[in-house]
Design an enzyme around this catalytic site. Sequence first.
Site: not given
Ligand code: MCN
Ligand code: MOS
Length: 756
Positions: A248-249, A475, A477, A642, A710, A714
């Site tokens: 999605g990104f 998505i 992640t 990790p 945290k 992104e």
């Molecule tokens: N994670 C972790 N430890 C943390 C936080 C996160 O290990 N402290 C890992 C986990 O595997 C988690 C992943 O990182 O599932 C992403 O977590 P987070 O930072 O909370 O992000 P979101 O789950 O809210 O995912 C959305 C974010 C955004 S905003 C965009 S844009 C984006 C991204 O994730 N789009 C993606 N990464 C992407 N990765 C893929 N493969 N595809 C997208 O569309």
């Molecule tokens: Mo990420 S640009 O907040 O889906």
Amino acid sequence: MTTYVTAPAVDRPTATEPATATPWVGRDLTRVDGPHKIAGRAPYSSDADVPGMLHAALVTSTIAHGRVTDVRAAEALALAGVVDVLTWRNFPRLAPGPEVPLGWPPPPPLQDDGIGFHGQPVAVVLAETLEQAHEAARRVEVDYEEQPARLALDDAEPEPIPWVPDSSRGDTGAAWRSAAARVELEYRTAENVNNPLGLMGALAVWDGDRVDVHDSTQWPTLVRRGIATMFGVPLAGVRVRSPFLGGGFGAGLITWDYKVLAVGAARVTGRPVKLMLTRPQMFTQVGHRPETRQTLRVSAAADGTLTSVEHRALVAGAVERLPLGLVTAATAHGYACPNVTTSDRALRLHRRYSSAMRGPGEHEGNAALEVALDELAEQLAIDPVELRLRNLSTVDPASGLPWSSTALAECLRLGAERFGWGDRDPRPRSMRDGDLLVGWGVAAAAYGGYELPTSVRVTVYPDGSAAVRNAATDIGTGTYTIVGQIAADLLGLAPDQVDVDMGDTEMPPSAQSGGSALAGSVAHALHRAVDRLRDTVAELVATDADSALGGAAADELELVAGGVRMVGSTDIERWSDLLARSGLESLSSEGTVDGSDTSGGTMARAGAFGARFVEVVIDPVIGRLRVRRVVSVNDCGRVLNPLLARSQILGGTVGGIGAALFEDVTVDPDTGRVANGTLADYLVPTHADVPDIDVTFVGDPDRFTPTGVKGVGEVGLIGVAPAIANAVHHATGRRIRHLPIHLEDLLSTPRDRGAT
Ligand code: MCN
Ligand code: MOS
């Protein structure tokens, strides 16, 4: 036809594996959805198929501004298999969608004859097969009355709109005038398009007054609200599913027209309708990172201490919908500077709706600022890493409250060490590798910290297994995986004893996979759900005369493999016995976070921080630039997994390389048409463009929430482009104040050719 499978086909876990003493959180588990994806068992919206469904194809506007005077569809309607052609005349009248932060929708499509951008849907063709629908769409002729379009960010015509409040602290003007060093620059960033590999689309199936939507979305809970509001049906009558997404990104955060059109067309025809976007339509229908023009004035004292930052951004918006990203939001977020002025303005142009794209706004604003800091460091002859270190802030510069965590200093120091920054000769053009110019650049990164409203349900069964449910989409992640890890720790199980299912609005409502906030939000809600489960158990045993735990308080209970016990005891009361005596088949509880500040105003929620170190090599004769090394150090609080977190940073880094060197939408200045709307014409990094990327995480669990998490998703992208731009300056001596940096910017100077 294959049947659409709604839930990931995860085998029912058995509860026989022993509990483990080591926490599952923090371990490198591979993705639980991986095997399903590889075997083709993970259903995407494109796989959704139901008997009797129609295929839809869009006809889109070929003008940017004006109105539709006629749609001539006779030829299309005469083709075999074509069932209907819907235009604004026969499409249902809809209510505006709900306004929600970040997710507010564009106006409902096909409501009138007005055209606000090239690519706007003007008709939907419905046919028995996909091929028939697309063939017929090409035969639909549309007449327009064209009006002059405002297309360029440099158009003086429309009034710039302050769409987020300006911010100001201190006296920027006075500090600027008396500073020892000053940098003033204009910086431009190009329009980028998310382009997830998976084409987005929706299948809508009405059953009476209820509608079922199989969608490509990062936010099922929002799409449900959007559809319910626009079509005037109760929330309970709308189900949205998106168990998997081909990326999605940020393109999947909005209730875009295509899904509204599928739902409306299914309503009108009384048959299920599937509308899949084509690759060119992915450039026009699901948002993009808008173009920006920024001005920055940064000043410092002779020792490098920042004295003022003035950052103004102008962003390309659409007529009906302004952009999402806050370009100046993270300005001086990590730096202590007493005098800061920021403003974000948008223009209403006849351009496509923009939306979020990984690090929306933060990336663009950070790029300009981090290039300006490099110029400042050069002026003052201070090492650019040292300049940043001298200006770091342990408190939130806006509120004055201490950050809930920050390891930005460690990011910079460790990054410099891993990269070998100490060997850098600061003079531009001083480092060579044979005929190639070598450049080393650095940038710091900051990304806001958020927690978003999310609910999670936990259920335990008599066989000792457990289930976790939440309506968010994984998505790509790793959400399925980390939720299993967290739940396993909290319940004393192994992850494969926890059945995790998501991406369906029949499950507890969730925040978007967006703002890099889902992992932290879900983790916190899951903790609360398990706390509630313990409360519920305490209530059950209080009235259970046969329970050895009678009278125990919730916090004296410990959930372990197979059941519950008193903390410190080895006697387990088994779920099977406990549930049987209570006449229950299972026990569930829900946990919710609403995103409110629970810190009592003692600290400021810090987001993620990072530092990027980049080596580029440039062939000065032909202008070829290669990124040869990237060191990326990040402070993301507690890292849940990790392996997956590293993948996130790798993906972000590649996105940053794309923004720095390739991604650039060409909008035809005469017509507003996207001129390079295919993956052959719109360049993204390929494997050959991506070097070894060294990823490290530093820092402590964040103090703002009990999980210490945290965002990771992104931050990895932010700072990559300016680090490359700064490396390009170091290699060539040229300041290139726009993104992407093209080959033309690097072509040889007379000096490289041996002339004087
Ligand atoms: N994670 C972790 N430890 C943390 C936080 C996160 O290990 N402290 C890992 C986990 O595997 C988690 C992943 O990182 O599932 C992403 O977590 P987070 O930072 O909370 O992000 P979101 O789950 O809210 O995912 C959305 C974010 C955004 S905003 C965009 S844009 C984006 C991204 O994730 N789009 C993606 N990464 C992407 N990765 C893929 N493969 N595809 C997208 O569309
Ligand atoms: Mo990420 S640009 O907040 O889906």
